[in-house]
Design a protein around this motif. Structure first.
Motif, PDB file in Angstrom:
ATOM      1  N   GLU A 247      19.225 144.165 112.501  1.00 40.39           N
ATOM      2  CA  GLU A 247      18.925 145.463 113.097  1.00 40.39           C
ATOM      3  C   GLU A 247      19.999 146.462 112.664  1.00 40.39           C
ATOM      4  N   PRO A 248      19.619 147.549 111.979  1.00 43.73           N
ATOM      5  CA  PRO A 248      20.610 148.548 111.571  1.00 43.73           C
ATOM      6  C   PRO A 248      21.395 149.065 112.774  1.00 43.73           C
ATOM      7  N   ARG A 249      22.716 149.068 112.652  1.00 44.84           N
ATOM      8  CA  ARG A 249      23.580 149.446 113.766  1.00 44.84           C
ATOM      9  C   ARG A 249      23.783 150.959 113.769  1.00 44.84           C
ATOM     10  N   VAL A 250      22.752 151.653 114.228  1.00 49.93           N
ATOM     11  CA  VAL A 250      22.801 153.109 114.287  1.00 49.93           C
ATOM     12  C   VAL A 250      23.171 153.520 115.705  1.00 49.93           C
ATOM     13  N   ARG A 251      24.347 154.128 115.850  1.00 54.22           N
ATOM     14  CA  ARG A 251      24.824 154.527 117.174  1.00 54.22           C
ATOM     15  C   ARG A 251      24.391 155.957 117.473  1.00 54.22           C
ATOM     16  N   ARG A 252      24.349 156.275 118.763  1.00 50.35           N
ATOM     17  CA  ARG A 252      24.027 157.631 119.181  1.00 50.35           C
ATOM     18  C   ARG A 252      25.192 158.567 118.865  1.00 50.35           C
ATOM     19  N   GLU A 253      24.873 159.803 118.534  1.00 54.07           N
ATOM     20  CA  GLU A 253      25.910 160.777 118.246  1.00 54.07           C
ATOM     21  C   GLU A 253      26.615 161.241 119.513  1.00 54.07           C
ATOM     22  N   GLU A 254      25.925 161.175 120.637  1.00 54.70           N
ATOM     23  CA  GLU A 254      26.514 161.620 121.893  1.00 54.70           C
ATOM     24  C   GLU A 254      26.163 160.627 122.997  1.00 54.70           C
ATOM     25  N   ALA A 255      26.975 160.584 124.023  1.00 52.09           N
ATOM     26  CA  ALA A 255      26.742 159.652 125.123  1.00 52.09           C
ATOM     27  C   ALA A 255      25.489 160.044 125.906  1.00 52.09           C
ATOM     28  N   MET A 256      24.745 159.017 126.321  1.00 53.32           N
ATOM     29  CA  MET A 256      23.573 159.251 127.159  1.00 53.32           C
ATOM     30  C   MET A 256      23.964 158.929 128.594  1.00 53.32           C
ATOM     31  N   ASP A 257      24.080 159.964 129.404  1.00 54.86           N
ATOM     32  CA  ASP A 257      24.490 159.792 130.794  1.00 54.86           C
ATOM     33  C   ASP A 257      23.268 159.904 131.693  1.00 54.86           C
ATOM     34  N   LEU A 258      22.992 158.838 132.440  1.00 52.03           N
ATOM     35  CA  LEU A 258      21.831 158.812 133.327  1.00 52.03           C
ATOM     36  C   LEU A 258      22.318 158.589 134.759  1.00 52.03           C
ATOM     37  N   PRO A 259      22.805 159.623 135.413  1.00 55.64           N
ATOM     38  CA  PRO A 259      23.403 159.464 136.747  1.00 55.64           C
ATOM     39  C   PRO A 259      22.419 159.024 137.822  1.00 55.64           C
ATOM     40  N   ASN A 260      21.127 159.270 137.613  1.00 50.75           N
ATOM     41  CA  ASN A 260      20.131 158.905 138.622  1.00 50.75           C
ATOM     42  C   ASN A 260      19.583 157.489 138.434  1.00 50.75           C
ATOM     43  N   VAL A 261      20.094 156.770 137.438  1.00 54.99           N
ATOM     44  CA  VAL A 261      19.593 155.429 137.146  1.00 54.99           C
ATOM     45  C   VAL A 261      20.696 154.405 137.387  1.00 54.99           C
ATOM     46  N   ALA A 262      20.357 153.318 138.088  1.00 57.26           N
ATOM     47  CA  ALA A 262      21.341 152.281 138.377  1.00 57.26           C
ATOM     48  C   ALA A 262      20.703 150.907 138.273  1.00 57.26           C
ATOM     49  N   LEU A 263      21.565 149.898 138.080  1.00 59.12           N
ATOM     50  CA  LEU A 263      21.142 148.495 138.002  1.00 59.12           C
ATOM     51  C   LEU A 263      21.485 147.788 139.299  1.00 59.12           C
ATOM     52  N   ILE A 264      20.591 146.885 139.753  1.00 56.25           N
ATOM     53  CA  ILE A 264      20.905 146.099 140.941  1.00 56.25           C
ATOM     54  C   ILE A 264      21.970 145.055 140.623  1.00 56.25           C
ATOM     55  N   TRP A 265      21.819 144.381 139.482  1.00 56.47           N
ATOM     56  CA  TRP A 265      22.850 143.412 139.083  1.00 56.47           C
ATOM     57  C   TRP A 265      22.912 143.349 137.572  1.00 56.47           C
ATOM     58  N   ASP A 266      23.888 142.610 137.072  1.00 57.52           N
ATOM     59  CA  ASP A 266      24.118 142.566 135.632  1.00 57.52           C
ATOM     60  C   ASP A 266      22.992 141.836 134.911  1.00 57.52           C
ATOM     61  N   PRO A 267      22.668 142.259 133.684  1.00 59.79           N
ATOM     62  CA  PRO A 267      21.634 141.594 132.897  1.00 59.79           C
ATOM     63  C   PRO A 267      21.990 140.135 132.626  1.00 59.79           C
ATOM     64  N   ARG A 268      20.956 139.277 132.535  1.00 53.51           N
ATOM     65  CA  ARG A 268      21.172 137.841 132.334  1.00 53.51           C
ATOM     66  C   ARG A 268      20.778 137.359 130.948  1.00 53.51           C
ATOM     67  N   GLU A 269      19.780 137.971 130.332  1.00 52.70           N
ATOM     68  CA  GLU A 269      19.291 137.507 129.042  1.00 52.70           C
ATOM     69  C   GLU A 269      20.122 138.099 127.903  1.00 52.70           C
ATOM     70  N   PRO A 270      20.124 137.437 126.725  1.00 41.71           N
ATOM     71  CA  PRO A 270      20.961 137.895 125.605  1.00 41.71           C
ATOM     72  C   PRO A 270      20.710 139.328 125.160  1.00 41.71           C
ATOM     73  N   THR A 271      19.458 139.788 125.216  1.00 49.78           N
ATOM     74  CA  THR A 271      19.180 141.150 124.739  1.00 49.78           C
ATOM     75  C   THR A 271      19.010 142.143 125.876  1.00 49.78           C
ATOM     76  N   TRP A 272      19.316 141.747 127.096  1.00 48.79           N
ATOM     77  CA  TRP A 272      19.211 142.692 128.220  1.00 48.79           C
ATOM     78  C   TRP A 272      20.539 143.442 128.361  1.00 48.79           C
ATOM     79  N   ASN A 273      20.892 144.136 127.321  1.00 51.38           N
ATOM     80  CA  ASN A 273      22.148 144.881 127.337  1.00 51.38           C
ATOM     81  C   ASN A 273      21.939 146.199 126.601  1.00 51.38           C
ATOM     82  N   MET A 274      22.913 147.065 126.669  1.00 49.53           N
ATOM     83  CA  MET A 274      22.850 148.332 125.961  1.00 49.53           C
ATOM     84  C   MET A 274      24.242 148.679 125.466  1.00 49.53           C
TER      85      MET A 274
END
Length: 222
Positions: free
Chosen positions: A55-82
């Motif tokens: 997968e080409p490692r193309v990063r975002r030019e600017e941070a994506m801030d989503l203050p209204n979005v939250a996780l209940i707990w940490d991801p468990r699967e290998p690709t459940w990350n960002m």
């Protein structure tokens, strides 16, 4: 493959330069998770003999801030990350009006959860098993006019698009090669064409589709 702890096999496979995965009919989910994690780690990966790719490692030019979005707990699967460029809060004490991935979107996959937040969706599809050349996903929610399944990469800059072949009861069927040519994980969000373009424009993403080697492979097969 230890389907109870894919991190064990993943930690061993990350020491190789190239890896080919052969899923059993009942280990499709785990194969897609391991394959996606390897490709995003820069390891050339193939599933069932389809062309190797990363997968080409193309990063975002600017941070994506989503203050209204939250996780209940940490991801468990290998690709459940960002990527760390995308910030989500932890919902130990949910705020009023806050969108909670794992509650409002009933799976703790941050990637697909962000898409669900943006599209106001609660439905997702997780692929579970194979039958011949087809892959079958379990639907959590309801499929209506959706024609496609999308899943972003870990940098939230690109996404895989898979065409829905058939919907029957609580299952979705797709061509396996569309999953194997560019594995990014096992969980997808169903969308129609308009929603797909809304995601690309609204989240400044693109859809690179399948690797060139895979397109060439199918051209030669035909």
């Amino acid at each position: 493959m230890d389907v109870n702890d894919t991190s064990i096999v993943l930690s061993k496979l990350r020491s190789f330069r190239e890896v080919t995965l052969y899923p059993l009919p009942t280990t499709l989910k785990e194969t897609l998770e391991v394959g996606g994690a390897l490709r995003e780690s820069g390891i050339r990966t193939s599933i069932e003999g389809y062309p190797f790719s990363v997968e080409p490692r193309v990063r975002r030019e600017e941070a994506m801030d989503l203050p209204n979005v939250a996780l209940i707990w940490d991801p468990r699967e290998p690709t459940w990350n960002m990527d760390t460029m995308v910030s989500l809060g932890q919902a130990n004490e949910p705020k009023e009006g806050q969108f909670i991935i794992g509650r409002d979107f009933p799976i703790t996959d941050p990637r697909t959860g962000v898409l669900a937040y943006f599209l106001k969706k609660t439905t997702y599809v997780q692929f579970k098993y194979q039958k011949e050349t087809l892959s079958v996903g379990e639907v959590n929610g309801e499929i209506r006019d959706e024609e496609y399944l999308i899943r972003p990469n870990k940098w939230m800059t690109d996404m895989a698009v898979v065409r829905i072949k058939e919907v029957e009861k609580r299952e979705v069927t797709v061509n396996s090669w569309e999953l194997f040519c560019r594995p990014l994980g096992s969980v997808f969000v169903p969308v129609n064409k308009r929603e797909m373009f809304n995601v690309m424009i609204g989240l400044k993403m693109r859809s690179g589709h399948f690797p060139l080697d895979c397109m060439k492979y199918f051209g030669e097969v035909r």
